[in-house]
Write a protein that holds these residues in place. Structure first.
Motif, mmCIF file in Angstrom:
data_model
loop_
_atom_site.group_PDB
_atom_site.id
_atom_site.type_symbol
_atom_site.label_atom_id
_atom_site.label_comp_id
_atom_site.label_asym_id
_atom_site.label_seq_id
_atom_site.Cartn_x
_atom_site.Cartn_y
_atom_site.Cartn_z
ATOM 1 N N UNK B 11 -10.439 39.921 14.629
ATOM 2 C CA UNK B 11 -10.494 39.221 13.301
ATOM 3 C C UNK B 11 -11.524 39.233 12.400
ATOM 4 N N UNK B 12 -12.507 39.990 12.672
ATOM 5 C CA UNK B 12 -13.817 39.982 11.960
ATOM 6 C C UNK B 12 -13.995 41.534 11.217
ATOM 7 N N UNK B 13 -14.058 41.428 9.932
ATOM 8 C CA UNK B 13 -14.071 42.935 9.475
ATOM 9 C C UNK B 13 -15.528 43.375 9.665
ATOM 10 N N UNK B 27 -19.313 60.321 18.672
ATOM 11 C CA UNK B 27 -18.502 61.757 18.636
ATOM 12 C C UNK B 27 -16.970 61.107 19.035
ATOM 13 N N UNK B 28 -16.347 59.967 19.095
ATOM 14 C CA UNK B 28 -15.220 59.433 19.302
ATOM 15 C C UNK B 28 -14.176 59.305 17.634
ATOM 16 N N UNK B 29 -12.902 59.315 17.881
ATOM 17 C CA UNK B 29 -12.355 59.166 16.475
ATOM 18 C C UNK B 29 -11.068 58.697 16.726
ATOM 19 N N UNK B 30 -10.524 58.143 17.797
ATOM 20 C CA UNK B 30 -9.327 57.712 18.126
ATOM 21 C C UNK B 30 -9.313 56.137 17.906
ATOM 22 N N UNK B 31 -9.341 55.545 16.903
ATOM 23 C CA UNK B 31 -9.270 53.995 16.749
ATOM 24 C C UNK B 31 -8.103 53.334 16.478
ATOM 25 N N UNK B 32 -7.651 52.536 17.346
ATOM 26 C CA UNK B 32 -6.318 51.889 17.330
ATOM 27 C C UNK B 32 -6.286 50.276 17.195
ATOM 28 N N UNK B 33 -5.677 49.714 16.385
ATOM 29 C CA UNK B 33 -5.700 48.239 16.114
ATOM 30 C C UNK B 33 -4.531 47.334 16.455
ATOM 31 N N UNK B 34 -4.306 46.782 17.119
ATOM 32 C CA UNK B 34 -2.934 45.991 17.231
ATOM 33 C C UNK B 34 -3.153 44.630 16.452
ATOM 34 N N UNK B 35 -2.331 44.271 15.727
ATOM 35 C CA UNK B 35 -2.178 43.308 15.063
ATOM 36 C C UNK B 35 -3.588 42.680 14.259
ATOM 37 N N UNK B 36 -4.331 43.570 13.757
ATOM 38 C CA UNK B 36 -5.718 43.032 13.281
ATOM 39 C C UNK B 36 -5.242 42.023 12.162
ATOM 40 N N UNK B 38 -5.083 40.877 8.986
ATOM 41 C CA UNK B 38 -4.933 41.758 7.755
ATOM 42 C C UNK B 38 -5.993 41.878 7.000
ATOM 43 N N UNK B 39 -6.463 40.870 6.344
ATOM 44 C CA UNK B 39 -7.754 40.718 5.612
ATOM 45 C C UNK B 39 -8.912 41.468 5.941
ATOM 46 N N UNK B 61 2.059 47.082 15.901
ATOM 47 C CA UNK B 61 2.619 45.948 16.042
ATOM 48 C C UNK B 61 2.322 45.195 17.552
ATOM 49 N N UNK B 62 2.550 46.174 18.298
ATOM 50 C CA UNK B 62 2.536 45.730 19.992
ATOM 51 C C UNK B 62 1.598 46.590 20.545
ATOM 52 N N UNK B 63 0.924 46.123 21.658
ATOM 53 C CA UNK B 63 0.262 46.816 22.540
ATOM 54 C C UNK B 63 0.765 47.929 23.270
ATOM 55 N N UNK B 64 1.894 47.602 23.643
ATOM 56 C CA UNK B 64 2.806 48.665 24.349
ATOM 57 C C UNK B 64 2.982 49.974 23.329
ATOM 58 N N UNK B 65 3.072 49.773 22.078
ATOM 59 C CA UNK B 65 3.215 50.716 21.147
ATOM 60 C C UNK B 65 2.076 51.748 21.085
#
Lengths: 234, 234
Positions: B11-13, B27-36, B38-39, B61-65
């Protein structure tokens, strides 16, 4: 653990708040601020989270004053081009030294301002320095995050091991019942080629041993197989 | 390390930015956001720090994705009153499991939203759960800080030990020279009581052995003693 976290000239109220929250999360309470940016400190105190630690935080005009009762002082640095005069250890190596020292006296962990880190003058108060093993391309951490990582390293339990989950694996009889029922189902569905039936049997038998189902999963699978068999035969 | 950090409904930028910075630091690079929110996501992307990681973050859109290509999924929790269905390990115990798994496939580390953590539905995707050893009174950590602590634990070097600083300790001759000069000075200053002179000598001698000066410090002290002696005698 008699450990003081000393923030030298912090500028951002969110960072002061985050540092206080990390102390609180890991069971520390002694937060000291040296010449904090006045507005930032007032804002941080009025924010929620880690509130008790912040309310009790002490403010000092000088670093010497903040360290008066500390017999060991450890500075944090992301190492720059500075010629460091003190021994520098990774945090993993520093933590046992700090834990050793606090058995006999109070230690201080020093964090510099968000923009400049600790000055050479600040560093001259330190017995040794520690660095968090960040990558060379992005060495500098957010203040609140580096406080959290350092305190975590101090309280982490090196002897923690993952106990294997308690699994009530299926018995040989259960595995065989599953094998039989799946074979019946495959037979009823026309999957099984009569010519290779023996090899199919062996394949399915090995399959139910390999996946090592738990008892509750076996019950679930049996129920499904039973239902499918009933459906196919009705 | 093939590890994806998955933030579920952040929720928080500032937290999204802080999480990205922690990935970058370690040293990691793979960040994924599920339904963050938007703003929040747009604000975070436009902020500085950990910028590259954020620019490349994938939104689902989904965690499964988000988990489709991950063969091991580890959820983070501060444990509440929830009845947990998965094995739960402290982070110290979980890290070796994760490091073991990523040798064969991609792992995902799941963080819930700031307010609610991971839902029971989210948790059902997890192979095991981990918790950071926070104190029971303040178990819940700031999102950015818990990402930093988890990633640090994954990359920390368990074999790191503090190598003793290279000390060029003073020789016996140097120690004796210091002893002699300080005694001369004490004598010249009237400090030494003639009656107890022998015991003073022994005391000073032991002192200069006990403090184990380095050579450069010995030179410094000798210079000071010489100056004081000259001053007292002139």
């Amino acid at each position: 653990m008699p450990l003081a976290v000393v923030l030298v000239s912090p500028r951002n109220p969110l960072n002061i708040g985050a540092a206080a929250r990390a102390l609180s999360n890991f069971g520390f309470s002694d937060l000291r601020l040296v010449q904090p940016y006045e507005v930032a400190f007032r804002e941080a105190v009025s924010a929620v989270g880690g509130a008790a630690v912040l309310q009790n935080a002490k403010v000092f005009d000088t670093l010497a004053g903040a360290l008066a009762d500390c017999s060991v002082v450890v500075g944090t640095t992301s190492v720059g081009n500075r010629e460091l005069q003190q021994p520098i250890h990774t945090i993993e190596a520093s933590a046992p030294l700090i834990r050793g020292h606090v058995a006999t006296g109070r230690a201080a962990l020093l964090f510099g301002s968000e923009k400049f880190g600790l000055s050479n003058d600040d560093l001259s108060f330190c017995h040794h320095l520690l660095r968090i093993p960040t990558v060379p391309e992005t060495p500098s951490m957010n203040l609140g995050q580096s406080v959290a990582v350092c305190l975590y390293e101090l309280i982490r339990d090196p002897s923690a091991i993952a106990s294997p989950p308690v699994r009530r694996a299926v018995s040989g009889a259960d595995a065989e019942q599953l094998t039989t029922m799946l074979l019946e189902l495959l037979d009823a569905s026309g999957y099984t080629n009569r010519i290779v039936a023996v090899s199919t049997t062996r394949k399915i038998r090995r399959f139910f041993r390999r996946i090592r189902l738990e008892q509750r999963d076996a019950r679930l699978v049996l129920g499904i197989l039973r239902q499918l068999l009933w459906k196919l035969r009705s």
